[in-house]
Enzyme design. Structure first.
Site, PDB file in Angstrom:
ATOM      1  N   ARG A 163      12.792  -3.307 121.815  1.00  0.00           N
ATOM      2  CA  ARG A 163      13.214  -2.146 121.025  1.00  0.00           C
ATOM      3  C   ARG A 163      13.324  -2.494 119.547  1.00  0.00           C
ATOM      4  O   ARG A 163      13.081  -1.651 118.690  1.00  0.00           O
ATOM      5  CB  ARG A 163      14.519  -1.584 121.557  1.00  0.00           C
ATOM      6  CG  ARG A 163      15.701  -2.516 121.481  1.00  0.00           C
ATOM      7  CD  ARG A 163      16.982  -1.725 121.274  1.00  0.00           C
ATOM      8  NE  ARG A 163      18.113  -2.606 121.459  1.00  0.00           N
ATOM      9  CZ  ARG A 163      19.031  -2.419 122.391  1.00  0.00           C
ATOM     10  NH1 ARG A 163      18.932  -1.423 123.237  1.00  0.00           N
ATOM     11  NH2 ARG A 163      20.050  -3.234 122.484  1.00  0.00           N
ATOM     12  N   ASN A 173      23.584   0.651 121.503  1.00  0.00           N
ATOM     13  CA  ASN A 173      24.828  -0.079 121.285  1.00  0.00           C
ATOM     14  C   ASN A 173      25.023  -1.082 122.423  1.00  0.00           C
ATOM     15  O   ASN A 173      25.588  -0.773 123.465  1.00  0.00           O
ATOM     16  CB  ASN A 173      26.013   0.888 121.200  1.00  0.00           C
ATOM     17  CG  ASN A 173      27.267   0.190 120.718  1.00  0.00           C
ATOM     18  OD1 ASN A 173      27.377  -1.028 120.790  1.00  0.00           O
ATOM     19  ND2 ASN A 173      28.217   0.954 120.234  1.00  0.00           N
ATOM     20  N   ASP A 174      24.545  -2.299 122.191  1.00  0.00           N
ATOM     21  CA  ASP A 174      24.570  -3.344 123.219  1.00  0.00           C
ATOM     22  C   ASP A 174      25.965  -3.652 123.728  1.00  0.00           C
ATOM     23  O   ASP A 174      26.119  -4.168 124.834  1.00  0.00           O
ATOM     24  CB  ASP A 174      24.002  -4.652 122.660  1.00  0.00           C
ATOM     25  CG  ASP A 174      22.498  -4.632 122.593  1.00  0.00           C
ATOM     26  OD1 ASP A 174      21.891  -3.729 123.178  1.00  0.00           O
ATOM     27  OD2 ASP A 174      21.924  -5.520 121.953  1.00  0.00           O
ATOM     28  N   THR A 175      26.975  -3.402 122.927  1.00  0.00           N
ATOM     29  CA  THR A 175      28.298  -3.904 123.292  1.00  0.00           C
ATOM     30  C   THR A 175      29.094  -2.931 124.154  1.00  0.00           C
ATOM     31  O   THR A 175      30.217  -3.239 124.536  1.00  0.00           O
ATOM     32  CB  THR A 175      29.118  -4.247 122.026  1.00  0.00           C
ATOM     33  OG1 THR A 175      29.333  -3.051 121.271  1.00  0.00           O
ATOM     34  CG2 THR A 175      28.399  -5.273 121.180  1.00  0.00           C
TER      35      THR A 175
END
Length: 804
Positions: free
Chosen positions: A361, A495-497
């Site tokens: 991505r 938002n990976d977190t």
């Protein structure tokens, strides 16, 4: 009082540091991922060829203080009655005072011009176009009134090619490291270095254009006294000559002592070093001979400069705002070029030890920022990304460029979360669409590309056309939906977190899905694929209805639904009640209209905007919550937990232009412009010539501090927001559209844009003081209807646009 660290030299397209003591390490990139790396402003160098994890050349430990040696330096040695005196033009690691310091951060080069002890040292470091050689062009001038005896000693420290093993295996690695010297009758020397298993396939070399008095290959010998000599004062440089050590094991360095002799007042001498990698030393002979020629080095630098002139000339703007001009004409497209080359693989923050490679991505978005400037190279990169898409339509999260081995990223570490990312596979739809808009090359849709498999050899893998890959991306999201009919979160979305347990739904993915559908609807229409056109339109209308039915919270849009159906990003939440991406992306997708569109954007402006940019969410989570995952590992105001995550800011700019609010869009553009911080660097700390990833938000005590420069999706999207949405020069499948949304106070602006082989000279006047609305367009003196310019394919064309 804020300290001044440097200034912008737009004429030379450089940022000029006037002190080496920057708040944190600042850096520049040279070369490309094929061969190149990072040069920090104290001369530290990390160089790799094709893969910083699997083929690294120099040893750079990013966590060391600025004052420490990191991978390379240059020593200048003067012979005096008191003995040898040393200083470095980089200041580090000798820390000897300099009378004058300039470090010029340029386009794929860094140049230092310093004065000390009666000498001027001019150092330029760059990689020639298409080369696997890093050049250091060192000029030494005696600016004193007395003759001076001067020596130059450039030094590199080598690393094991497997960068992580260098850090974790202190037995095997030194046993394999080898350095041999090859002295020539002319007095020139080539130092050959390799890890033993690479002896016959990949060797590093160091040489220079002048005869060498002596050399050192063993760090222990160079530092001296069992390494109780230091990098700030190597004991070997207190001797008349180095010891000519080689190294059959141990810590390999390449140190050359070049004696310039007695320099008369005004005399200049030049030393040019070469650091490279080749399959065998014999294959380096031509380049070694070439770059010993000063004229060839000058020509190589001229060619590098020519590349950048041509690259930047694709689009040049002249607006009433000088900072915007500087960023859009030089620094922003240059940063986009860097992110295209390096993805998130190697920086002073992503250290390139193999924890992540080329992000699917990440690079899909980065390519959008370079598409106007290098569409064919971007297309080739997009093909590599498509080759790590799975046949079910999802994508591997990252791959390693040297081996093309791919993996699922951090999703492998959380057993209660899905093993795919919810958004990866959708970004490539936007990338391919941008390529088609820029080039008109619809035939690309028919190119066959294999799907990824962990178990099958490349020749045994199934394949599909580019168009089929894109349709599978859509199908995967459509077929993986949750309780509300919205797309499942996957391990994470952008938002990976926020790593919610399986079953959670993502409104970001829903809206990215909507944007991807819009792009594919246009493509299907262009190629007259009526069956898929009807199907895609149906998907779009159905998802729009679901988002509006379930995700509107009364004043703004919800960001997630948990696996239990509870909203996140809702007024019901004490923390994380409002998410920026939750408000911008419904506008970008077209799912938000009218009052809901405006209300969501107003909520961002009133609750999340700050003088340093828009916070990603708020209020910040205050304490670790294992149900939320990584977002709650940060204190409030840091990174994804209410920090100013800059990547999300240009999406709000784009949304505001769609809403017709040019003043607010430009306000948002200005406040994250890194040049805006040049007089506030004791707070901001990060490089003012490129966008960082994040700035600490208003809930944090260090509000305004920037980190993680260079490799950020902020770069591509802010370039898109500035050029395509604020200035409104947007490629489409049928031609170049002009539809600005600017501050009402702007009387006019102009843009020069190369597009499909033609040069468009566009002037936009705003006699009514409006933000948007095209009243008329003339092309070569003739009025046209609509906002899309004719496609000419060659020649230079004058375009006059009037807003009103």
């Amino acid at each position: 009082m804020n300290k001044q660290y440097g200034y912008f030299d737009d004429q030379n397209k450089e940022y000029v540091l006037t002190t080496p003591k920057t708040p944190i390490k600042w850096a520049n990139y040279v070369g490309t991922l094929d061969f190149g790396g990072l040069i920090d402003t104290t001369g530290g160098t990390v160089v790799c060829k094709q893969d910083p994890a699997l083929n690294r050349i120099t040893k750079y430990i990013a966590q060391l203080p600025q004052s420490e040696f990191k991978g390379s330096t240059i020593y200048i040695r003067r012979k005096t009655e008191q003995g040898y005196q040393l200083f470095s033009p980089f200041y580090t690691p000798c820390l000897e005072a300099l009378d004058k310091f300039e470090c010029r951060v340029g386009l794929s080069y860094t140049r230092w011009v310093v004065e000390a002890q009666g000498l001027q040292i001019d150092v330029k470091i760059f990689v020639p176009q298409g080369s696997s050689t890093l050049l250091q062009d060192i000029k030494v001038t005696n600016i004193s009134q007395q003759t001076q005896a001067v020596d130059v000693a450039p030094v590199y420290e080598f690393t094991h090619f497997d960068a992580l093993k260098q850090l974790v295996n202190a037995d095997w690695v030194p046993q394999t490291m080898t350095l041999k010297a090859h002295a020539e009758d002319s007095g020139h020397v080539v130092l050959e270095q390799y890890a033993y298993m690479k002896r016959d396939s990949a060797v590093n070399y160091l040489s220079c254009n002048r005869p060498v008095d002596s050399w050192e290959g063993d760090r222990r010998a160079f530092l001296g006294d069992n390494e109780f000599g230091s990098w700030s004062k190597p004991l070997s440089l207190q001797e008349e000559s180095l010891s000519n050590s080689e190294c059959d094991r141990g810590d390999n360095v390449g140190a050359l002592l070049v004696k310039l002799g007695e320099l008369a007042p005004g005399q200049t001498e030049r030393v040019i070093t070469q650091l490279g990698q080749v399959p065998s030393l014999q294959e380096a002979e031509a380049d070694i001979a070439l770059y010993r020629d000063e004229q060839a080095v000058d020509q190589a630098f001229a060619e590098l400069s020519g590349f950048w002139e041509n690259y930047l000339d694709v689009m040049q703007v002249d607006t009433p705002d000088n900072a915007m001009n500087s960023m859009l004409n030089v620094h922003n497209p240059r940063q986009c070029h860097t992110t295209k080359n390096w993805s998130r693989y190697l920086s002073l923050y992503q250290l390139g030890y193999g924890a992540r490679g080329i992000g699917f991505r990440d690079s899909s978005q980065d390519l959008i920022g370079v598409m106007a400037h290098m569409p064919q190279e971007a297309r080739e990169f997009a093909e590599r990304l498509l080759s790590v898409q799975l046949e079910n339509g999802s994508a591997m999260h990252q791959y390693f460029p040297l081996t093309m081995e791919a993996n699922e990223g951090d999703s492998r570490e959380e057993p209660d979360c899905p093993d795919y990312y919810g958004d990866d596979h959708l970004w490539i739809v936007l990338t391919v669409a941008q390529y088609l808009k820029e080039t008109g090359d619809l035939e690309f849709l028919n190119k066959p590309i294999t799907y990824y498999s962990k178990t099958l050899e490349l020749s045994d893998r199934s394949q599909g056309s580019v168009y089929e890959h894109l349709l599978k991306s859509i199908d995967f999201t459509w077929n993986n939906i949750g309780e509300h009919g919205l797309p499942l979160l996957g391990f994470a979305d952008w938002n990976d977190t926020v790593n919610l347990p399986s079953g959670a739904e993502s409104l970001f993915v829903a809206n990215l899905f909507g944007k991807a559908l819009k792009e594919l609807i246009d493509i299907a229409s262009a190629i007259e694929d009526k069956a898929n056109l009807e199907l895609l339109n149906g998907y779009y209308q159905e998802m729009k209805q679901r988002v509006n039915q379930h995700a509107w919270d009364g004043e703004w849009w919800v960001r997630y639904f948990t696996n239990e159906g509870e909203p996140i990003g809702s007024h019901k939440n004490q923390h994380g009640s409002l998410y920026t991406n939750g408000q911008s992306w419904p506008v970008i997708s077209g799912f938000a209209e009218g009052d809901r569109m405006l209300a969501g954007l107003d909520a961002v402006n009133h609750k999340l905007n700050t003088k340093y940019g828009i916070m990603l969410s708020g209020p910040g989570y205050n304490g670790f919550d294992p149900q939320l995952g990584g977002v709650s590992t940060y204190p409030p105001g840091a990174k994804e937990n209410g920090g100013i995550f800059l990547h999300s800011n240009p999406w709000v700019m784009m949304a505001e232009t769609i809403a017709g609010n040019g003043d607010r869009a430009f306000e948002y553009y200005n406040q994250i412009n890194p040049a805006f911080h040049n007089d506030n660097l004791d707070v901001f700390q990060s490089e003012p010539y490129c966008y960082p990833q994040n700035i600490l938000g208003a809930e944090h005590k260090q509000f305004g501090m920037g980190r993680n420069a260079w490799l950020s999706g902020t770069s591509a999207w802010t370039y898109v927001a500035g050029t395509q949405y604020i200035l409104g020069i947007k490629p489409t499948l049928v031609g170049l559209e002009v539809d600005p949304c600017i501050p009402k106070t702007w009387p006019s602006f102009s843009v020069k844009r190369r597009y499909r082989g033609a040069q468009y000279n566009i002037t936009v006047s705003n006699p009514q003081g409006v933000s948007s609305g095209v009243a008329s367009i003339k092309v070569n003196g003739e009025a046209i209807s609509g906002k899309v310019l004719p496609v000419f394919n060659d020649g230079e064309h004058q375009v006059e646009v009037v807003l009103g």
